[in-house]
Design a protein around this motif. Sequence first.
Motif, PDB file in Angstrom:
ATOM      1  N   ARG A   1      -2.555   2.552   3.969  1.00 38.24           N
ATOM      2  CA  ARG A   1      -1.155   2.528   4.325  1.00 38.24           C
ATOM      3  C   ARG A   1      -0.606   2.413   5.816  1.00 38.24           C
ATOM      4  NH1 ARG A   1       4.114   1.509   2.491  1.00 38.24           N
ATOM      5  NH2 ARG A   1       5.553   2.864   3.610  1.00 38.24           N
TER       6      ARG A   1
ATOM      7  N   SER B   1      -3.519  -8.421   0.957  1.00 36.52           N
ATOM      8  CA  SER B   1      -2.148  -7.769   0.867  1.00 36.52           C
ATOM      9  C   SER B   1      -1.073  -8.374   1.647  1.00 36.52           C
ATOM     10  CB  SER B   1      -2.290  -6.331   1.480  1.00 36.52           C
ATOM     11  OG  SER B   1      -2.151  -6.305   3.054  1.00 36.52           O
TER      12      SER B   1
ATOM     13  N   ARG C   1       0.811  -1.201  -0.106  1.00 32.82           N
ATOM     14  CA  ARG C   1       0.261  -0.209  -0.058  1.00 32.82           C
ATOM     15  C   ARG C   1       0.974   1.195   0.139  1.00 32.82           C
ATOM     16  NH1 ARG C   1      -2.763  -3.651  -1.092  1.00 32.82           N
ATOM     17  NH2 ARG C   1      -4.737  -4.111  -0.189  1.00 32.82           N
TER      18      ARG C   1
END
Length: 221
Positions: free
Chosen positions: A89, A161, A82
């Motif tokens: 993030r 992620s 990210r």
Amino acid sequence: MITLHHCPQTRSMRTLWLLNELDVAFRVQVHPFDKSLRAPEFLSLSPAGRVPALEIEGERMFETGAITEYLCERFSPDRLGRAPGTPDRMAWLVWVHFAETISQHAAALTQQHIAIYDDSMRSPTVMKLEAARIGKCYDAIEARLSTPVENRDYLLTSGFSAADISVGQAVYMARYFRPFDDHPELSRWFDRISERPAFQASLPEPEGRLYDREFYPAWEA
């Protein structure tokens, strides 16, 4: 070419899984989980004698959090990473590095149950304390996955992620010492991510396993 120095069923599995997800060219140098990691040749790659160690374009890296950040920033800043300034993030950084909190407890239990050969040196108290600390880590993941947002299938609202890879691998190790049957959202999440082909490709061959059983209960004093 990327070279990953790896011991099966250790933290380096985290980097192996990530590399498989990235779909980049790499090779794996498998090392035994023994004193050879203290040899001068390996210490030149990882000064603490630990895996993973990564060689990439003449440079050397160690520490899984740093490796994860670098590989994501270079090869997948938006899919597995990210980028700075994106909404997830901060959460991505938190969970990528929370994996090490889990791993330190799993490593302590690996030492107690496997690395120590003299039973008189094992501590039932340490075993119980570290297993309880893993339980607290499970609580944190369960709370995150229980947050009432739409499509909470992964640790980040924006989807799968490297945070799921990092924490997922740590949970994979921790489950040898603390089951998570009493954490339903964690269980469903782990089932989901462990079905991924890249995770399956990172699992050890039977002859390369560090753990010779499915669960190691704490000893009774």
